[in-house]
Design a protein around this motif. Sequence first.
Motif, PDB file in Angstrom:
ATOM      1  N   ALA A 170       0.822  -1.211   0.000  1.00 51.50           N
ATOM      2  CA  ALA A 170       0.000   0.000   0.000  1.00 51.50           C
ATOM      3  C   ALA A 170       0.852   1.255   0.000  1.00 51.50           C
ATOM      4  N   ALA A 171       2.109   1.162   0.447  1.00 55.73           N
ATOM      5  CA  ALA A 171       2.951   2.348   0.649  1.00 55.73           C
ATOM      6  C   ALA A 171       3.148   3.188  -0.604  1.00 55.73           C
ATOM      7  N   PRO A 172       3.467   2.615  -1.787  1.00 56.45           N
ATOM      8  CA  PRO A 172       3.690   3.466  -2.961  1.00 56.45           C
ATOM      9  C   PRO A 172       2.496   4.349  -3.309  1.00 56.45           C
ATOM     10  N   SER A 173       1.292   3.805  -3.233  1.00 51.22           N
ATOM     11  CA  SER A 173       0.111   4.613  -3.558  1.00 51.22           C
ATOM     12  C   SER A 173      -0.090   5.727  -2.544  1.00 51.22           C
ATOM     13  N   VAL A 174       0.137   5.432  -1.252  1.00 49.00           N
ATOM     14  CA  VAL A 174      -0.021   6.448  -0.206  1.00 49.00           C
ATOM     15  C   VAL A 174       1.021   7.550  -0.377  1.00 49.00           C
ATOM     16  N   VAL A 175       2.283   7.148  -0.539  1.00 47.26           N
ATOM     17  CA  VAL A 175       3.358   8.126  -0.688  1.00 47.26           C
ATOM     18  C   VAL A 175       3.153   8.941  -1.961  1.00 47.26           C
ATOM     19  N   GLY A 176       2.752   8.272  -3.051  1.00 50.62           N
ATOM     20  CA  GLY A 176       2.515   8.985  -4.305  1.00 50.62           C
ATOM     21  C   GLY A 176       1.394   9.995  -4.186  1.00 50.62           C
ATOM     22  N   ALA A 177       0.292   9.611  -3.525  1.00 46.95           N
ATOM     23  CA  ALA A 177      -0.832  10.540  -3.360  1.00 46.95           C
ATOM     24  C   ALA A 177      -0.416  11.761  -2.542  1.00 46.95           C
ATOM     25  N   LEU A 178       0.347  11.548  -1.468  1.00 48.02           N
ATOM     26  CA  LEU A 178       0.807  12.682  -0.650  1.00 48.02           C
ATOM     27  C   LEU A 178       1.726  13.592  -1.452  1.00 48.02           C
ATOM     28  N   ALA A 179       2.604  12.996  -2.282  1.00 48.15           N
ATOM     29  CA  ALA A 179       3.493  13.808  -3.113  1.00 48.15           C
ATOM     30  C   ALA A 179       2.688  14.609  -4.129  1.00 48.15           C
ATOM     31  N   GLY A 180       1.666  13.976  -4.709  1.00 48.24           N
ATOM     32  CA  GLY A 180       0.818  14.687  -5.659  1.00 48.24           C
ATOM     33  C   GLY A 180       0.068  15.835  -5.013  1.00 48.24           C
ATOM     34  N   MET A 181      -0.409  15.630  -3.785  1.00 42.91           N
ATOM     35  CA  MET A 181      -1.099  16.701  -3.060  1.00 42.91           C
ATOM     36  C   MET A 181      -0.166  17.877  -2.799  1.00 42.91           C
TER      37      MET A 181
END
Length: 513
Positions: free
Chosen positions: A128-139
């Motif tokens: 799950a980590a890549p999607s969470v980290v990616g979403a936070l970076a996108g935000m």
Amino acid sequence: MTDERATEPPRPVTAALSGAAAGAAALGVAELAAGALGRASSSPLLAVGAGFIDLTPGWLKDFAIRRFGSDDKTVLLIGLGAGITLAALVIGLLSRRRLSWGLAGLGAFGAVGVVAALTRPIAGPADAAPSVVGALAGMAALTALVRAARPKDTGPGTEVDRRRVLLTGAGVIGVAAAGGVSGRALLRRGDVTSVRADLRLPRPASPARPVPQGAQVRAAGMTPFHTSARDFYRVDTALTLPQVDPRDWTLRIHGMVGRPVELSFDDLLREALVERDITLSCVSNQVGGDLAGNARWLGAPLAPLLRRAGIHSGADQILSRSADGMTLSTPIEAILDGRDAILAVGMNGEPLPIAHGFPARMVVPGLYGYVSATKWVVDLKVTRFATDRAYWTERGYAEKAPIKTFSRIDVPKPLAGVKAGRVAVAGTAWAQHRGVDAVEWQVDDGPWREARLAPVPGLDTWRQWVAEWDAAPGSHTLRCRATDGTGHTQPGHRAPPLPDGATGWHSVVVTVT
């Protein structure tokens, strides 16, 4: 983050591009995180793509395979990328008035990635980590871009600091590119290309029979008797090829057995290996299609391995699992009835190509690939059809899928133009484990004529055929049909591949001048 309004929001084009850049940053950082984990399947793009494949109905899968062949996965990824880009543009437009709307959109995409990654067959919590980290970076990227694009109060009026917008945008794109490239590079750490190149396979204890002279029909454009690894069809659900190091590979045989067995790759190579010419074909192959190939396989017979484990009474299925979690089911009787069912390690004199299952795969002649040809195989569970269902049977395909008697015309090609006079009509037929006893061909609605069959080394390979046609000028339809070793003739009625393989006579239209 706070919900902000701008009295004079950014221009629509600027806002949309901000969304696209933020989406790119999210994907790039997510790829970097997936690379750091060393798990390509945790990449949001690949996880969502794999989930899309799982949810696609059988008829649409068959259409994609028929339309795009081995390029179906590339088309899927391009389409998925286009959809993500469009969604990112919309997110940017939403953030034009309210930043919180755009942030919610990125959060939703992150949630989709998490669900997709965690529902993969071999998933763990860390996926799950890549999607969470990616979403936070996108935000974070979207917030910076939106704020940079907002007009500043300069006294009498307001204006956008273009330099700040360009620098912020360049920074976000740089993060996206660096993350994506670095993530791909990290994932290549597990590439086993060099390991495969250094592998030397032992000689077979039982070599293949020599291919008889004349097995290859001499006609321009005719299919080769042996299919090269490069040209061999590939149909599977893997968006990225599993990289399985033979030094770490093990095969587990368990379930309804008396003595579970576990083999290393070295153990497998110490078995009495056999070499056989076997034709494989895909259940998605349409009438006249090319989703079939004939190769020389090297491997360990499966039946002795299963008997070594001690099969319990009542077991009727082998549920095999690949390194990426794909499951296939094979009737046990098809492995124990004396046919050359093998755990293959070699193809055409070389170690298996990565795309075709390196380091080991199943090959069971006479059955369609979805119930017989598990690539990257790591697990064999002896069980019952009533207890365990495999990937394709859960999607409506038949549990037991013997290959249907099939023939096609390879030359002349469809819509070809030929000169009047003597014309070679040639093709390929197969009925693995039954053999092809006859092929007939027809011009327009005339009488069926028997073609000359080329010799073959055994019942498990395809068989080429050829005939001479005294072609008269005009447009003509050529048809063919095969009869197998049991006396069954290929039916003329056309049926689609789902649920147990296509049927029908192949025909081509040619113009004679």
